[in-house]
Design a protein around this motif. Structure first.
Motif: not given
Length: 698
Positions: A384-388
């Motif tokens: 979720r942080d790197l590939f929202p």
């Protein structure tokens, strides 16, 4: 070394101009240091007791005196109309000196640090002197008629004076630096000297030498320099001899040892992008010469002043000594992009890296399946942080639970499944055969059956070289998982719409949880010996990134090129590496010495372990692959119906906690492929069916 200014005292716009040197850290003074050295050092170092304007004025006064003395020397040495003009009017000399110093001040000369005098500083000083002399002589031409009357004499006189003044000013700054370093050498306590060799370009070697010499508290003594091409041999860089290329490291070390200058470390540039094979070869050469290998940026001192290269998180790929496998992104993108992907064991080392790399190819959704809540939470937060923009579905589920697994497949409808969930620690699985078989055998069966039941396109199973001719429970369970997937893949030869089941096999993954590299790092950090099971134990190694690239690339190429069903894909990992060599290399990469700074203990083979791992089973046929860096194996599988019945029996034995029965059944199943001709017969039948179909179409 530059001082660290406390935040409360920092002023970004100082009212006073900066003096010759910035204020520096207080120098540690050795006990019994001579008083003259202490006084000389304090006098030549910026004195904190004087205000900045006073120090600034002192510098200008010194340069003014140099201008006046050199002018007087030239006037006395060269008689003529220009000299007569100055001798007739002594005030003109004073005016000339003041004009020159004022111009020097305007050039910014007194805002420079002259403690590290360089060629660039000399160029700047030459420019400042030229400008100040032009201004001073120009003013003299205006105010003195006698000088104005002989312009040609003035040019020669001015050139000679400017040259003499430049020599005097550079000399004064050089003497000041030399005296200060001489005094510093007598007041700084000297510890044990550690001889080192430098390897790199000559410009970098010279720069590093200057940095080391500027800090007299360092305990490193450079005894020689090496260049990669060895063409500058017999030259000297800043007084240090260039001894040759790394290929001659052994002879160089022996020659230095004969002179009492045996080096302890070979230091290379910290930001050098050296090919992995070349770096590995360099480490081997250093091993043979009993040298540690260090990066220049890692030269550190402890609080006690002892030189030490800190244990750092280095690139684990440096240990392999072969080119890293490169990923063909376009092929993988065609497999992943816009599809729903499910990864079992998503919170593990391999599963997590699979998720991160898959996300870069923009699937329509990723289903993260793991039975450990914390691992699942961690990988979900990363995605979720790197590939929202990627749709992410965390599923807390065990592959042992067929009903729960079917429910996940029914709700998420994955198209491609990557099966990385497994129990992998050999001694633990050896002590818990029922648990190992439940996860690695029945769990794999559950995933594969769910793929068939819910219409997925393909399943990619992550396997290990321990599944080849296994001697322990863990290897046996992984081999049975391979056999089940192979059987399902082969049975689908008659139906082109049936899902593909692919197995990817590789060796030890460097840096994975519970593997030997993190264990060695923990042992070194704790100051403990490194524990190795056997001096002759060898393993195949690869990085986590390589393992995942193999999984993605092999599965993508197999789907696209329609490679024969049942094929096992194996990374070409070169030659196996001895565990003890990995341990020694890690110690040296940490800047320490094997068996001296860090001992190595041999603790004996553990249950279920082999001295040598293999990549292919004795019943498998090794094939050349069209996939770069990959070798294929043609299997000799077990018929699917036999595996289905045996796995049902295995399930009952596990439920009854019959560990001996579980192991006996697995051994019996693993003996079956040696006599099996099922795959060959199945392929022949498929070819006959294809021929009949083609004839009918014609």
């Amino acid at each position: 070394m530059a001082a660290s200014i406390p935040p409360a005292q920092y002023d970004p716009f100082p009212a006073d101009p900066l003096p010759d040197d910035p204020e520096e850290d207080e120098v540690q003074i050795a006990t019994g240091a001579p008083l003259w050295a202490v006084l000389l050092h304090d006098m030549l170092t910026r004195p904190t007791g004087f205000p900045a304007p006073a120090r600034f004025a002192a510098l200008m006064l010194i340069d003014g005196a140099l201008v006046l003395l050199t002018l007087l020397l030239v006037v006395l040495a060269i008689p003529g109309p220009v000299s007569a003009a100055f001798l007739d009017r002594p005030s003109l000399m004073l005016f000339f000196s003041m004009a020159a110093v004022f111009t020097l001040c305007l050039t910014g000369l007194y805002w420079r640090c002259w403690r590290f005098l360089s060629f660039g500083d000399c160029i700047m000083l030459s420019t400042a002197v030229a400008g100040s002399m032009a201004a001073a002589w120009g003013l003299c031409l205006i105010v003195s008629a006698k000088i104005r009357a002989v312009p040609l004499d003035v040019i020669g006189f001015a050139l000679l004076h400017s040259a003499l003044l430049l020599v005097a000013m550079i000399g004064a700054r050089t003497i000041r630096r030399g005296l200060r370093e001489f005094a510093r050498a007598h007041i700084v306590p000297r510890g044990e000297r550690h001889n080192i060799l430098l390897l790199g370009e000559l410009d970098w070697i010279r720069s590093l030498l200057e940095m080391l010499r500027a800090d007299r508290t360092n305990s490193f003594h450079v005894v020689g320099a090496l260049t990669f091409d060895g063409r500058d041999t017999r030259l000297q860089v800043a007084g240090v001899p260039v001894l040759g290329a790394p290929d001659k490291l052994s002879q160089i070390t022996e020659a230095l040892a004969a002179k009492g200058l045996k080096p302890e470390s070979l230091v290379i540039r910290g930001d050098t992008t050296m090919p992995r094979r070349a770096f590995s070869r360099l480490v081997k050469l250093a091993d043979q010469c009993d040298l540690t290998v260090a990066h220049a940026r890692d030269l550190q001192r402890t609080k006690e002043g002892e030189p030490r290269i800190e244990i750092k998180h280095f690139e684990l790929a440096d240990l392999l000594g072969r080119p890293e496998v490169s990923l063909q992104r376009n092929v993988v993108e065609r497999l992943i992009r816009g599809r729903r992907i499910l990864v079992t064991g998503a919170g593990g080392t391999i599963g997590g890296e699979l998720v991160r790399q898959i996300a870069t190819f923009k699937p329509s959704a990723i289903v993260l399946l793991d039975h450990c809540e914390f691992n699942l939470y961690s990988i979900e937060m990363q995605v979720r942080d790197l590939f929202p923009d990627i749709l992410c579905h965390p599923e807390l589920c065990s592959i042992r639970e067929r009903g729960s697994l079917d429910d996940v497949f029914r709700r998420r409808e994955p198209e491609i499944v990557f099966h990385a969930a497994a129990l992998k620690h050999v001694p633990i699985v050896e002590c818990n055969p029922c648990e190992g078989a439940h996860t690695n055998v029945l769990g794999t069966r559950n995933v594969a059956d769910a793929v068939c039941a819910h219409g997925a396109l393909a399943m990619v199973q992550v396997s290990t070289d321990k599944a080849v001719n296994p001697v322990g429970v863990m290897g046996a369970t992984k081999r049975l998982g391979e056999l089940y997937c192979q059987a399902l893949d082969l049975i689908g030869q008659c139906d082109p719409e049936s899902p593909r089941f692919m197995t990817v096999r590789f060796g030890n993954v460097l840096g994975s949880s519970g593997s030997l590299v993190p264990l060695f790092q923990q042992q070194m950090a704790a100051g403990k010996p490194l524990t190795v099971t056997h001096p002759d134990m060898k393993r195949y190694f690869m990085t986590v990134a390589e393992a995942v690239q193999l999984i993605l690339q092999s599965s993508a190429r197999a789907m696209e090129a329609k490679i024969d069903r049942g094929t096992i894909f194996v990374l070409d990992m070169g030659e196996p590496i001895r565990i003890v060599d990995i341990a020694r290399r890690m110690i040296r990469l940490a800047g320490l010495r094997p068996d001296i700074d860090v001992p190595i203990q041999f603790v004996g083979l553990r249950p279920g372990e082999k001295l040598y791992e293999e990549l292919f089973d004795t019943t498998e046929e090794q094939l050349r692959s069209s996939i770069p860096g990959v070798i294929e194996a043609s299997p000799c599988p077990v018929p699917l119906e036999k595996l289905v019945k045996a796995f049902a029996d295995l399930s009952h034995l596990i439920a009854e906690r019959d560990e001996e029965g579980v192991q006996d059944l697995m051994k019996e199943l693993l003996r079956a492929p040696a006599q099996s001709t099922w795959a060959r017969t199945l392929r022949e039948l498929t070819r006959e069916i294809d021929l009949v179909g083609k004839a009918a179409n014609e």
